[in-house]
Design a protein around this motif. Structure first.
Motif, PDB file in Angstrom:
ATOM      1  N   SER A  55     -39.084   2.163  31.137  1.00 57.26           N
ATOM      2  CA  SER A  55     -38.537   0.941  30.552  1.00 57.26           C
ATOM      3  C   SER A  55     -37.138   0.625  31.061  1.00 57.26           C
ATOM      4  N   ALA A  56     -36.616   1.449  31.986  1.00 62.06           N
ATOM      5  CA  ALA A  56     -35.263   1.201  32.513  1.00 62.06           C
ATOM      6  C   ALA A  56     -35.221  -0.007  33.431  1.00 62.06           C
ATOM      7  N   GLY A  57     -36.374  -0.441  33.959  1.00 60.49           N
ATOM      8  CA  GLY A  57     -36.407  -1.585  34.875  1.00 60.49           C
ATOM      9  C   GLY A  57     -37.788  -2.155  34.984  1.00 60.49           C
ATOM     10  N   THR A  58     -37.965  -3.052  35.933  1.00 60.98           N
ATOM     11  CA  THR A  58     -39.259  -3.729  36.119  1.00 60.98           C
ATOM     12  C   THR A  58     -39.910  -3.412  37.456  1.00 60.98           C
ATOM     13  N   THR A  59     -39.197  -2.690  38.334  1.00 64.48           N
ATOM     14  CA  THR A  59     -39.746  -2.299  39.636  1.00 64.48           C
ATOM     15  C   THR A  59     -39.548  -0.805  39.832  1.00 64.48           C
ATOM     16  N   TYR A  60     -40.235  -0.267  40.838  1.00 62.69           N
ATOM     17  CA  TYR A  60     -40.094   1.168  41.110  1.00 62.69           C
ATOM     18  C   TYR A  60     -38.635   1.538  41.340  1.00 62.69           C
ATOM     19  N   ALA A  61     -37.928   0.733  42.112  1.00 63.88           N
ATOM     20  CA  ALA A  61     -36.548   1.056  42.476  1.00 63.88           C
ATOM     21  C   ALA A  61     -35.610   1.062  41.276  1.00 63.88           C
ATOM     22  N   THR A  62     -35.960   0.336  40.228  1.00 67.16           N
ATOM     23  CA  THR A  62     -35.063   0.243  39.070  1.00 67.16           C
ATOM     24  C   THR A  62     -35.498   1.141  37.913  1.00 67.16           C
ATOM     25  N   ARG A  63     -36.567   1.895  38.095  1.00 64.45           N
ATOM     26  CA  ARG A  63     -37.075   2.741  37.010  1.00 64.45           C
ATOM     27  C   ARG A  63     -36.660   4.190  37.180  1.00 64.45           C
ATOM     28  N   PHE A  64     -35.433   4.388  37.601  1.00 66.15           N
ATOM     29  CA  PHE A  64     -34.837   5.728  37.661  1.00 66.15           C
ATOM     30  C   PHE A  64     -33.858   5.879  36.498  1.00 66.15           C
ATOM     31  N   CYS A  65     -33.791   7.078  35.950  1.00 62.31           N
ATOM     32  CA  CYS A  65     -32.757   7.402  34.972  1.00 62.31           C
ATOM     33  C   CYS A  65     -32.441   8.896  35.073  1.00 62.31           C
ATOM     34  N   LYS A  66     -31.342   9.288  34.498  1.00 67.20           N
ATOM     35  CA  LYS A  66     -30.908  10.678  34.566  1.00 67.20           C
ATOM     36  C   LYS A  66     -31.749  11.544  33.626  1.00 67.20           C
ATOM     37  N   GLN A  67     -32.281  12.631  34.172  1.00 64.65           N
ATOM     38  CA  GLN A  67     -33.006  13.604  33.357  1.00 64.65           C
ATOM     39  C   GLN A  67     -32.531  15.004  33.703  1.00 64.65           C
ATOM     40  N   ALA A  68     -32.602  15.890  32.737  1.00 68.32           N
ATOM     41  CA  ALA A  68     -32.126  17.261  32.933  1.00 68.32           C
ATOM     42  C   ALA A  68     -33.085  18.042  33.819  1.00 68.32           C
ATOM     43  N   TRP A  69     -32.522  18.763  34.788  1.00 69.81           N
ATOM     44  CA  TRP A  69     -33.321  19.738  35.527  1.00 69.81           C
ATOM     45  C   TRP A  69     -32.905  21.158  35.144  1.00 69.81           C
ATOM     46  N   ARG A  70     -31.762  21.276  34.458  1.00 70.41           N
ATOM     47  CA  ARG A  70     -31.339  22.585  33.975  1.00 70.41           C
ATOM     48  C   ARG A  70     -30.484  22.416  32.725  1.00 70.41           C
ATOM     49  N   TRP A  71     -30.823  23.219  31.706  1.00 69.63           N
ATOM     50  CA  TRP A  71     -30.014  23.304  30.505  1.00 69.63           C
ATOM     51  C   TRP A  71     -29.271  24.639  30.523  1.00 69.63           C
ATOM     52  N   ASN A  72     -27.991  24.605  30.167  1.00 73.74           N
ATOM     53  CA  ASN A  72     -27.179  25.823  30.150  1.00 73.74           C
ATOM     54  C   ASN A  72     -26.819  26.209  28.718  1.00 73.74           C
ATOM     55  N   LEU A  73     -26.896  27.481  28.432  1.00 69.23           N
ATOM     56  CA  LEU A  73     -26.471  27.987  27.127  1.00 69.23           C
ATOM     57  C   LEU A  73     -24.982  27.741  26.962  1.00 69.23           C
ATOM     58  N   ASP A  74     -24.572  27.097  25.866  1.00 71.92           N
ATOM     59  CA  ASP A  74     -23.148  26.802  25.720  1.00 71.92           C
ATOM     60  C   ASP A  74     -22.528  27.311  24.424  1.00 71.92           C
ATOM     61  N   TYR A  75     -23.336  27.744  23.452  1.00 74.90           N
ATOM     62  CA  TYR A  75     -22.741  28.193  22.186  1.00 74.90           C
ATOM     63  C   TYR A  75     -23.700  29.156  21.506  1.00 74.90           C
ATOM     64  N   VAL A  76     -23.170  30.262  21.000  1.00 79.15           N
ATOM     65  CA  VAL A  76     -23.980  31.289  20.341  1.00 79.15           C
ATOM     66  C   VAL A  76     -23.335  31.635  19.005  1.00 79.15           C
ATOM     67  N   VAL A  77     -24.141  31.705  17.958  1.00 72.87           N
ATOM     68  CA  VAL A  77     -23.677  32.122  16.638  1.00 72.87           C
ATOM     69  C   VAL A  77     -24.593  33.231  16.142  1.00 72.87           C
ATOM     70  N   ASP A  78     -24.012  34.370  15.720  1.00 69.90           N
ATOM     71  CA  ASP A  78     -24.832  35.454  15.202  1.00 69.90           C
ATOM     72  C   ASP A  78     -25.008  35.305  13.689  1.00 69.90           C
ATOM     73  N   PRO A  79     -25.858  36.137  13.058  1.00 73.38           N
ATOM     74  CA  PRO A  79     -26.118  35.995  11.625  1.00 73.38           C
ATOM     75  C   PRO A  79     -24.880  36.157  10.744  1.00 73.38           C
ATOM     76  N   SER A  80     -23.826  36.774  11.269  1.00 71.94           N
ATOM     77  CA  SER A  80     -22.606  36.963  10.488  1.00 71.94           C
ATOM     78  C   SER A  80     -21.590  35.843  10.685  1.00 71.94           C
ATOM     79  N   GLY A  81     -21.937  34.835  11.484  1.00 73.94           N
ATOM     80  CA  GLY A  81     -21.035  33.717  11.699  1.00 73.94           C
ATOM     81  C   GLY A  81     -20.057  33.904  12.839  1.00 73.94           C
ATOM     82  N   ASN A  82     -20.201  34.983  13.596  1.00 77.37           N
ATOM     83  CA  ASN A  82     -19.380  35.151  14.798  1.00 77.37           C
ATOM     84  C   ASN A  82     -19.934  34.261  15.909  1.00 77.37           C
ATOM     85  N   ALA A  83     -19.042  33.707  16.714  1.00 79.77           N
ATOM     86  CA  ALA A  83     -19.492  32.742  17.725  1.00 79.77           C
ATOM     87  C   ALA A  83     -18.813  32.984  19.059  1.00 79.77           C
ATOM     88  N   MET A  84     -19.460  32.518  20.106  1.00 82.61           N
ATOM     89  CA  MET A  84     -18.869  32.503  21.439  1.00 82.61           C
ATOM     90  C   MET A  84     -19.342  31.247  22.152  1.00 82.61           C
TER      91      MET A  84
END
Length: 232
Positions: free
Chosen positions: A17-46
């Motif tokens: 739905s980004a456009g009406t032709t092949y050339a205009t139907r591109f959009c940014k999609q993730a090829w990699r997700w990176n771990l950015d935040y961790v919380v343990d059961p005790s509420g400690n985080a990194m």
């Protein structure tokens, strides 16, 4: 998130739905997700922090202007000792430093196979360049891990505690393939109250043949340890 333009050429697909032709139907999609935040059961985080590397290519065979995407990147920092939800600066930090995968003394700003044996340097296209012949995105990094430094926060600033420096070399595999990046040594330094550097731990390679697949594997040999050559 590291992203790349993706085309949605069929109804119902993301980007359609980004456009009406092949050339205009591109959009940014993730090829990699990176771990950015961790919380343990005790509420400690990194938290994990990254640096991305952008590149350009001739999307839909349009070489100029090139189309931007994220070709790769690396972990640069871990902040730890946090509490979940807190906005305070982390009391402890691990910093990761990168160096280019070109090990030549000079001339790393220009491409040659001898200087960049395992990096597709010819696929790099700058934002101001014409990306002739680069019809598809390629995913790689120009960097290797060169140093890890641990830090502690005091008096409003981070002070270095320990560091480990990594030296590399490109080894000839003995066959027709290009040289492989090899960890040559690790050097530890204590950084509190001055600098004390220990003798490096060095690594040597032996060739271990794998007859069934007819290739050469480099085995790891640790200093001061008995070594047995074996077949897998």
């Amino acid at each position: 998130m590291w992203w790349v333009p993706v085309n949605g050429n069929d109804s119902g697909e993301p980007c359609y739905s980004a456009g009406t032709t092949y050339a205009t139907r591109f959009c940014k999609q993730a090829w990699r997700w990176n771990l950015d935040y961790v919380v343990d059961p005790s509420g400690n985080a990194m938290s994990y922090w990254y640096t991305s590397e952008n590149n350009y290519y001739a999307k839909n065979q349009v070489a100029s202007p090139g189309t931007e995407y994220i070709r790769g990147g690396r972990l640069t920092r871990i902040d730890y000792g946090l509490r979940a939800g807190s906005t305070a600066a982390a009391p402890f930090q691990v910093a990761f430093m990168g160096a280019v995968r070109c090990l030549a003394a000079t001339g790393c700003d220009t491409y040659s196979k001898a200087k960049w044996p395992d990096t597709p340097y010819d696929q790099i296209c700058a934002s101001t360049a014409t990306c002739t012949g680069k019809f598809a995105p390629t995913f790689f990094t120009r960097y290797r891990l060169s140093n890890i430094t641990t830090k502690i926060r005091k008096a409003g600033a981070y002070a270095n505690v320990d560091s480990w420096t990594f030296a590399h070399e490109f080894l000839n595999s003995g066959d027709v393939s290009d040289g492989s990046l090899w960890l040559k040594s690790i050097t530890h330094s204590g950084l509190v109250g001055g600098t004390v550097t220990e003798p490096p731990i060095t690594f040597d390679g032996i060739q271990a043949h794998q007859p069934r697949q007819h290739h050469v594997r480099w085995g790891l040999v640790a200093a001061a340890l008995p070594v047995a050559d074996h077949h897998e």
